[in-house]
Design a protein around this motif. Structure first.
Motif, mmCIF file in Angstrom:
data_model
loop_
_atom_site.group_PDB
_atom_site.id
_atom_site.type_symbol
_atom_site.label_atom_id
_atom_site.label_comp_id
_atom_site.label_asym_id
_atom_site.label_seq_id
_atom_site.Cartn_x
_atom_site.Cartn_y
_atom_site.Cartn_z
ATOM 1 N N GLU A 108 0.816 -1.219 0.000
ATOM 2 C CA GLU A 108 0.000 0.000 0.000
ATOM 3 C C GLU A 108 0.851 1.272 0.000
ATOM 4 O OE1 GLU A 108 0.806 -1.112 4.270
ATOM 5 O OE2 GLU A 108 0.324 -2.149 2.396
ATOM 6 N N ILE A 109 2.158 1.142 0.269
ATOM 7 C CA ILE A 109 3.017 2.328 0.307
ATOM 8 C C ILE A 109 3.240 2.877 -1.096
ATOM 9 C CG2 ILE A 109 5.272 3.220 0.980
ATOM 10 C CD1 ILE A 109 5.402 1.049 3.130
ATOM 11 N N TYR A 110 3.534 1.980 -2.045
ATOM 12 C CA TYR A 110 3.864 2.432 -3.393
ATOM 13 C C TYR A 110 2.735 3.234 -4.048
ATOM 14 C CZ TYR A 110 5.314 2.302 -8.269
ATOM 15 O OH TYR A 110 5.648 2.657 -9.557
ATOM 16 N N PRO A 111 1.483 2.755 -4.034
ATOM 17 C CA PRO A 111 0.431 3.591 -4.636
ATOM 18 C C PRO A 111 0.217 4.905 -3.905
ATOM 19 C CG PRO A 111 -0.493 1.602 -3.641
ATOM 20 C CD PRO A 111 0.984 1.420 -3.676
ATOM 21 N N SER A 112 0.452 4.940 -2.597
ATOM 22 C CA SER A 112 0.341 6.208 -1.872
ATOM 23 C C SER A 112 1.391 7.200 -2.364
ATOM 24 C CB SER A 112 0.500 5.971 -0.362
ATOM 25 O OG SER A 112 -0.535 5.138 0.136
ATOM 26 N N ILE A 113 2.574 6.702 -2.677
ATOM 27 C CA ILE A 113 3.647 7.539 -3.210
ATOM 28 C C ILE A 113 3.325 8.012 -4.628
ATOM 29 C CG2 ILE A 113 6.063 7.488 -4.020
ATOM 30 C CD1 ILE A 113 6.597 5.469 -1.720
ATOM 31 N N SER A 114 2.710 7.138 -5.419
ATOM 32 C CA SER A 114 2.748 7.280 -6.870
ATOM 33 C C SER A 114 1.445 7.672 -7.557
ATOM 34 C CB SER A 114 3.223 5.951 -7.484
ATOM 35 O OG SER A 114 4.421 5.517 -6.892
ATOM 36 N N VAL A 115 0.340 7.755 -6.838
ATOM 37 C CA VAL A 115 -0.949 7.821 -7.510
ATOM 38 C C VAL A 115 -1.333 9.207 -8.029
ATOM 39 C CG1 VAL A 115 -2.358 8.317 -5.461
ATOM 40 C CG2 VAL A 115 -3.333 6.977 -7.352
ATOM 41 N N ARG A 116 -0.668 10.270 -7.607
ATOM 42 C CA ARG A 116 -1.216 11.609 -7.822
ATOM 43 C C ARG A 116 -0.822 12.267 -9.144
ATOM 44 N NH1 ARG A 116 0.249 14.764 -2.483
ATOM 45 N NH2 ARG A 116 2.176 13.546 -2.671
ATOM 46 N N GLY A 117 -0.001 11.631 -9.954
ATOM 47 C CA GLY A 117 0.388 12.233 -11.223
ATOM 48 C C GLY A 117 -0.653 12.045 -12.305
ATOM 49 N N ASP A 118 -0.468 12.740 -13.420
ATOM 50 C CA ASP A 118 -1.400 12.595 -14.544
ATOM 51 C C ASP A 118 -1.056 11.383 -15.409
ATOM 52 O OD1 ASP A 118 0.946 13.814 -15.399
ATOM 53 O OD2 ASP A 118 -0.040 15.126 -16.850
ATOM 54 N N ASP A 119 -0.103 10.586 -14.964
ATOM 55 C CA ASP A 119 0.234 9.337 -15.651
ATOM 56 C C ASP A 119 -0.610 8.168 -15.183
ATOM 57 O OD1 ASP A 119 1.503 9.700 -13.184
ATOM 58 O OD2 ASP A 119 3.190 8.386 -13.685
ATOM 59 N N ILE A 120 -1.216 8.286 -14.000
ATOM 60 C CA ILE A 120 -1.904 7.163 -13.366
ATOM 61 C C ILE A 120 -3.280 7.592 -12.856
ATOM 62 C CG2 ILE A 120 -1.898 5.696 -11.300
ATOM 63 C CD1 ILE A 120 -0.090 4.620 -13.463
ATOM 64 N N ASP A 121 -4.267 6.736 -13.098
ATOM 65 C CA ASP A 121 -5.564 6.826 -12.440
ATOM 66 C C ASP A 121 -5.667 5.625 -11.511
ATOM 67 O OD1 ASP A 121 -6.078 9.082 -13.929
ATOM 68 O OD2 ASP A 121 -7.199 8.008 -15.474
ATOM 69 N N ILE A 122 -6.436 5.746 -10.476
ATOM 70 C CA ILE A 122 -6.392 4.738 -9.439
ATOM 71 C C ILE A 122 -6.960 3.389 -9.865
ATOM 72 C CG2 ILE A 122 -8.557 5.480 -8.378
ATOM 73 C CD1 ILE A 122 -5.462 3.901 -6.711
ATOM 74 N N GLY A 123 -7.942 3.358 -10.779
ATOM 75 C CA GLY A 123 -8.555 2.070 -11.079
ATOM 76 C C GLY A 123 -9.360 1.591 -9.885
ATOM 77 N N GLY A 124 -9.676 0.283 -9.849
ATOM 78 C CA GLY A 124 -10.393 -0.263 -8.708
ATOM 79 C C GLY A 124 -11.757 0.341 -8.515
ATOM 80 N N ARG A 125 -12.449 0.672 -9.601
ATOM 81 C CA ARG A 125 -13.747 1.332 -9.482
ATOM 82 C C ARG A 125 -14.700 0.496 -8.640
ATOM 83 N NH1 ARG A 125 -11.849 1.943 -14.626
ATOM 84 N NH2 ARG A 125 -11.528 4.083 -15.346
#
Length: 510
Positions: free
Chosen positions: A65-82
């Protein structure tokens, strides 16, 4: 790694209490911790190396869970998991909730590592005082300082003002004042300066004692990242210049396979989380939990290969950016398409190339999912590459943290931001990265071109894109798809509520 975890660490055992335990519980147990530490025979100097093994094991136990907390906020990634983890989706849109369990878990996981490593340093010092080889002891301590520096970077990038642990006693955090973002980066840079001369002068994959372990070039890369955040571009150019001029590192020729088995202990890697199933069908397997990135529905070429949760979605914004550039290799490596995703791409981009498919180059077919329309190819291991008898998604794949391409493009970023270097020009650094994927050379490279190259190269990796646009005040890029970035409230996460209940410094910190 479980094989290392089974070693009896003596005094180091108590530091493991940090994992899976609340900070408030730890604060009640300092005397018990001290009593355990006093039971170690430090004259058994051959056991000092176990402190180093334990330190690397702690790094490789990096919480998923650490990596997505670090990495999710850019315009390269959307969170998914709808439809699942709505507070994660809010974080992706810069609407933060102090109660979100993953943010609290990221905080406690990273601080657990920092305090564990501080304890390891203290134990190594005791072995040295009892007669262990001083040069070896100081190298081990330097290696651990680099691990601390890497994770301290992540904490400060997420929360800004943080606490810098100076003791292995968790309760000592109560007496630590908050350090500003800039102070943390200065501290990390200074610690790397302490470590660099004590570390092996080689690539990590050239080490025979700890394969893939830290070297002076890992420390130089961490120093460069810290100074990049400080906008101290001459220091960035100097640190990256040392790595480049060593002549030890090279780009993996095949970008796609850099993120597969060929990427393990690659000549491009300066730091990676290492995992292995030891080439056996059953028994011990030390693995990262890649399920977070995996497909909820797929047709793998290897019967029985498991999928995942569908939480990590490369953004349509990134896909269109890459199509506009005419890129294939990096796009095909970074993004795995579903049929619904392909439909959306063709609707938004009528001239999309015919090679776009929901089958990967290795033949795995990714089906539609209610959770996501695109998957991360960088966090995918083809099912055909799984060891016979193993079925977990991504099993036996390493997780790269810092690679030589980042060093080259940090060097170019520093030079186009005012620094100078006699080692390599910005053009040469950028073109080395472009040449790997068959793109033509650029001349007179600008900062915007460097940032575009970093966007293309590092999408989905360690939040690099987010930190780049924030650093250069290009945050308008982050306001897309219903998201609105506000520089006053969106830059840093709020402290987790559970931590504010324990650490009074945090109640007025942000």
């Amino acid at each position: 790694m479980k094989a290392i975890r089974n070693i009896q660490y003596g005094a180091m055992v108590f530091f493991g209490l940090l994992l899976g335990t609340s900070c408030s519980g730890l604060l009640d147990e300092p005397l018990e911790n001290q009593q355990i530490a006093e039971g170690t025979d430090y004259t058994q100097t051959q056991n000092m190396v176990l402190m180093l093994y334990g330190a690397y094991n702690q790094l490789y136990d990096f919480g998923w869970e650490i990596y997505p907390s670090i990495s999710v906020r850019g315009d390269d990634i959307d969170i998914g998991g709808r439809g699942d983890q709505p507070l994660f989706a809010l974080a992706d849109s810069f609407r933060y909730d102090r109660n979100f369990w993953a943010m609290n878990s990221a905080w406690t996981g990273l601080y657990g590592d920092l305090i564990y490593w501080q304890g390891a340093i203290e134990e190594i010092q005791k072995y040295q005082e009892a007669g262990a080889n001083g040069t070896t002891a100081q190298q081990y301590i330097a290696e651990i300082k680099v691990l601390q520096g890497f994770e301290m970077l992540q904490l400060a990038r997420m929360w800004g003002r943080i606490l810098i642990p100076q003791s292995s006693e968790p309760s000592a955090l109560l007496d630590v004042e908050l350090s500003s973002f800039e102070e943390v980066m200065q501290y990390v840079s200074a610690r790397m300066d302490e470590a660099i001369p004590l570390l092996p002068d080689m690539r990590p994959n050239q080490r025979s004692d700890v394969r893939g372990g830290v070297t002076r070039y890992t420390a130089l890369a961490v120093k460069a990242i810290a100074n990049l955040e400080l906008k101290n571009y001459p220091a960035v150019a100097e640190a990256t210049g040392q790595i480049i001029s060593s002549g030890l590192f090279s780009l993996e020729p095949d970008f796609y396979h850099l993120f597969k088995l060929r990427g393990k202990l690659n000549n491009e890697n300066l730091l990676e989380l290492q995992y292995s199933d030891y080439g056996t069908a059953t028994g011990t397997s030390n693995k990262y939990l890649w399920d977070f990135f995996g497909p909820t529905s797929w047709t793998p070429t290897r019967d029985g290969a498991s999928g995942g949760w569908g939480f990590w979605e490369p953004s349509m914004k990134y896909i269109q950016f890459m199509l506009d550039r005419g890129e294939r290799e990096r796009l095909e490596t970074t993004v795995i398409f579903t049929p619904d995703g392909i439909t959306d791409v063709r609707n938004a981009y009528p001239n999309a190339p015919s090679w776009i498919s929901n089958a990967t180059p290795d033949g795995d077919v990714f089906n539609n999912s209610v959770r996501t329309k695109f998957y991360s190819g960088k966090h995918y291991l083809p099912s055909a590459m799984l060891t016979e008898g193993r079925t977990a998604y991504g099993e036996n794949k390493n997780f790269t943290c810092i690679r030589y391409a980042e060093v080259l493009l940090m060097h170019a970023e520093a030079l186009t931001s005012g620094a100078t270097s006699s080692v390599m020009t910005a053009d040469a650094a950028v073109n080395a990265v472009r040449n790997r994927v068959g793109l033509g050379p650029l001349s007179g490279v600008t900062l915007d071109q460097v940032l575009d190259e970093k966007f293309a190269e590092f999408a989905g990796e360690w939040g690099i894109r987010f930190y780049d646009v924030v650093r250069h005040d290009q945050t308008a890029e982050l306001s897309y798809g219903g998201r609105t970035y506000d520089a006053t409230t969106s830059r840093f996460y709020p402290y987790p509520l559970e931590q504010q209940d324990v650490l009074p410094q945090l109640r007025e910190g942000n």
